[in-house]
Design a protein around this motif. Structure first.
Motif, short mmCIF file in Angstrom:
data_model
loop_
_atom_site.label_atom_id
_atom_site.label_comp_id
_atom_site.label_asym_id
_atom_site.label_seq_id
_atom_site.Cartn_x
_atom_site.Cartn_y
_atom_site.Cartn_z
N ASP A 130 28.99 60.36 30.24
CA ASP A 130 30.00 59.52 30.87
C ASP A 130 29.40 58.69 32.01
OD1 ASP A 130 31.96 60.42 29.15
OD2 ASP A 130 32.78 61.88 30.58
N ALA A 131 28.55 59.32 32.82
CA ALA A 131 27.91 58.61 33.93
C ALA A 131 26.98 57.52 33.40
CB ALA A 131 27.14 59.60 34.81
N LEU A 132 26.24 57.82 32.36
CA LEU A 132 25.34 56.82 31.76
C LEU A 132 26.15 55.67 31.16
CD1 LEU A 132 22.51 55.91 30.96
CD2 LEU A 132 22.70 57.38 28.94
N ARG A 133 27.21 55.99 30.47
CA ARG A 133 28.07 54.95 29.87
C ARG A 133 28.67 54.06 30.96
NH1 ARG A 133 30.91 58.19 27.37
NH2 ARG A 133 29.74 58.17 25.43
N HIS A 134 29.13 54.68 32.03
CA HIS A 134 29.72 53.93 33.14
C HIS A 134 28.69 52.99 33.76
CE1 HIS A 134 32.37 53.09 36.52
NE2 HIS A 134 31.38 53.39 37.34
N ARG A 135 27.49 53.49 34.02
CA ARG A 135 26.44 52.67 34.61
C ARG A 135 26.06 51.52 33.68
NH1 ARG A 135 25.38 50.50 38.71
NH2 ARG A 135 26.27 52.38 39.55
N ALA A 136 25.93 51.81 32.40
CA ALA A 136 25.58 50.77 31.43
C ALA A 136 26.66 49.70 31.37
CB ALA A 136 25.34 51.40 30.06
N ASP A 137 27.91 50.13 31.37
CA ASP A 137 29.02 49.17 31.34
C ASP A 137 29.02 48.29 32.59
OD1 ASP A 137 29.90 50.14 28.90
OD2 ASP A 137 31.53 51.36 29.77
N ARG A 138 28.80 48.89 33.75
CA ARG A 138 28.79 48.13 35.01
C ARG A 138 27.68 47.08 35.03
NH1 ARG A 138 31.37 49.89 39.86
NH2 ARG A 138 29.67 48.81 40.89
N GLU A 139 26.56 47.41 34.36
CA GLU A 139 25.42 46.49 34.34
C GLU A 139 25.38 45.62 33.09
OE1 GLU A 139 21.82 48.70 35.05
OE2 GLU A 139 22.65 49.69 36.83
N SER A 140 26.39 45.75 32.23
CA SER A 140 26.44 45.01 30.95
C SER A 140 25.15 45.20 30.15
CB SER A 140 26.68 43.52 31.20
OG SER A 140 27.91 43.32 31.86
N ARG A 141 24.74 46.46 30.08
CA ARG A 141 23.53 46.82 29.35
C ARG A 141 23.86 47.97 28.41
NH1 ARG A 141 19.61 48.32 34.00
NH2 ARG A 141 18.16 48.69 32.30
N SER A 142 22.95 48.24 27.49
CA SER A 142 23.17 49.37 26.59
C SER A 142 22.81 50.67 27.31
CB SER A 142 22.32 49.22 25.33
OG SER A 142 20.94 49.40 25.64
#
Length: 70
Positions: free
Chosen positions: A13-25
């Motif tokens: 969840d933390a990785l998904r959140h960070r990726a979403d915030r940075e518009s990255r995979s």
């Protein structure tokens, strides 16, 4: 090299959140984290090695400097 990374639900969840915030995979964020981890620890190991090799050479001078400041 292909690798499977198992994460806890909280880690994912933390990785998904960070990726979403940075518009990255998620994969891109995880790969960058691994690169930074390896680089930082490699630097620390090199610094430790240099200090282990060079500090004894200056031990007497450092001891004298320590005595001057008291």
């Amino acid at each position: 090299m292909l690798m499977t990374l198992r994460l806890s639900d909280e880690e994912a969840d933390a990785l998904r959140h960070r990726a979403d915030r940075e518009s990255r995979s998620m994969q891109d964020v995880a790969r960058q984290a691994v690169r930074e981890y390896v680089e930082n620890h490699s630097r620390a190991e090199l610094l430790d090695q240099v200090l282990d090799e060079e500090l004894p050479r200056y031990a007497e001078a450092l001891e004298r400097l320590g005595q001057c400041s008291t």
